[in-house]
Design an enzyme around this catalytic site. Structure first.
Site, mmCIF file in Angstrom:
data_model
loop_
_atom_site.group_PDB
_atom_site.id
_atom_site.type_symbol
_atom_site.label_atom_id
_atom_site.label_comp_id
_atom_site.label_asym_id
_atom_site.label_seq_id
_atom_site.Cartn_x
_atom_site.Cartn_y
_atom_site.Cartn_z
ATOM 1 N N CYS A 86 0.841 -1.204 0.000
ATOM 2 C CA CYS A 86 0.000 0.000 0.000
ATOM 3 C C CYS A 86 0.879 1.258 0.000
ATOM 4 C CB CYS A 86 -0.966 -0.057 1.176
ATOM 5 S SG CYS A 86 -2.386 1.028 0.992
ATOM 6 N N HIS A 196 -3.479 -5.781 0.957
ATOM 7 C CA HIS A 196 -2.883 -6.018 2.282
ATOM 8 C C HIS A 196 -2.884 -7.501 2.627
ATOM 9 C CE1 HIS A 196 -2.464 -1.858 3.742
ATOM 10 N NE2 HIS A 196 -3.522 -1.600 3.007
ATOM 11 N N GLU A 198 -1.059 -8.950 4.698
ATOM 12 C CA GLU A 198 -0.811 -9.113 6.138
ATOM 13 C C GLU A 198 -2.116 -9.060 6.948
ATOM 14 O OE1 GLU A 198 -0.523 -6.370 4.513
ATOM 15 O OE2 GLU A 198 -0.754 -4.582 5.742
#
Lengths: 222, 79
Positions: A86, A196, A198
């Site tokens: 990002c 994302h 994660e």
């Protein structure tokens, strides 16, 4: 395998990245601050998402010129893996470590939702635990994810397999050229992506499609 | 010495913000508005007194930070 997370004022996904790396690798990543000129001996450096320096001037522009990014570039030149998620992707592009630019979403709206990603190249350190063409889910949350590159750069990226993630099945949230969601450098050790991974690594997240990316990069058995 | 730097998007680079402004202007009844492109202006004060050196410095500032030359052009005017 050891990792480090870059911290900059205005990032807000740093704790998510630290949590993901800790849970997946079993050890907490080192953290490096914007003014640090040296990064510990690690295998993977992660630049998390957020709004470094308030997105002033251009997203990632100020962060890319901080001393720590020179240290990241030096490590990358020595073959250390770098992942920018990002705002981290925007910083890598602004730092010239990845080609192209990330512009305002074509809808002009901030998008925060789940998209589908196609693994466009499964032959990278980051995607080797996925199948070629596999569709995975991933959250996105950004205002400036509209990837752009001139025709020559785009042809090179496509020709060399440097497009690693593509928004799939009509889920492109930002108007990026060729539905590009993530790219890798020509050496294959610096990855940038808007989604994302994660934030999708365990059942509590509602899925773990992002986990294999970190397991692959860190060489950890699934 | 004072200078004004203007940064604009290159031709062919999509400018969704400019498009939105264009639509808003026509919504306000401004007929005959063609394309609108949005850019940035920086007013910079310099202690340099040599005009040629100032211009070189300003261009370096644009290349290194103020413009993203992948998508933007810039012009420098010493005022």
């Amino acid at each position: 395998m050891k990792s480090a997370v870059v911290l900059l004022p205005g990032l807000n996904r740093d704790r998510d990245m630290i949590a993901a790396l800790t849970k997946i690798s079993g050890q907490a990543p080192a953290t490096v601050w914007q003014t640090d000129t040296e990064i510990p001996d690690v295998d993977l450096i992660a630049i998390p998402g957020g709004f470094s320096f308030g997105d002033y001037l251009r997203c990632g522009a100020i962060a890319a010129r901080m001393p720590v990014m020179r240290a990241v570039a030096e490590k990358a030149a020595k073959g250390v893996m770098v992942i920018g998620v990002c705002n981290g992707f925007q910083i890598l592009v602004e730092a010239g470590m990845l080609p192209g630019a990330l512009m305002r979403n074509s809808s002009l709206k901030f998008v925060c939702r789940q998209v589908k990603l196609q693994i466009a190249n499964a032959n990278t350190m980051f995607t080797r635990r996925y199948q070629p063409g596999q569709i995975i889910r991933s959250p996105v949350a950004h205002h400036d994810g509209n990837y752009f590159a001139d025709a020559e750069t785009l042809a090179r990226l496509e020709g060399e397999g440097q497009v690693v993630f593509r928004y799939a099945e009509g889920t492109n949230p930002n108007g990026s050229i060729n539905d590009i969601a993530g790219i890798i450098n020509d050496k294959g050790n610096v990855l940038g992506l808007m989604p994302h991974p994660e934030n999708l690594i365990e059942a509590a997240h509602g899925g773990s499609d992002g986990r294999a990316l970190f397991e692959g990069a860190l060489g950890i058995a699934a | 010495m004072k200078a004004r730097i203007t940064v604009t998007l290159k031709n062919g680079v999509l400018d969704p913000q400019g498009k939105a402004i264009e639509h808003a202007l026509s919504g306000l009844g401004f007929d005959g508005v063609g394309q609108v492109r949005q850019g940035k202006v920086f007013d910079v004060e310099l202690s340099e007194t040599d005009k040629a050196k100032a211009e070189a410095d300003l261009k370096a500032m644009c290349d290194k930070l103020l413009a993203n030359t992948v998508i933007e052009n810039y012009s420098v005017a010493i005022t």
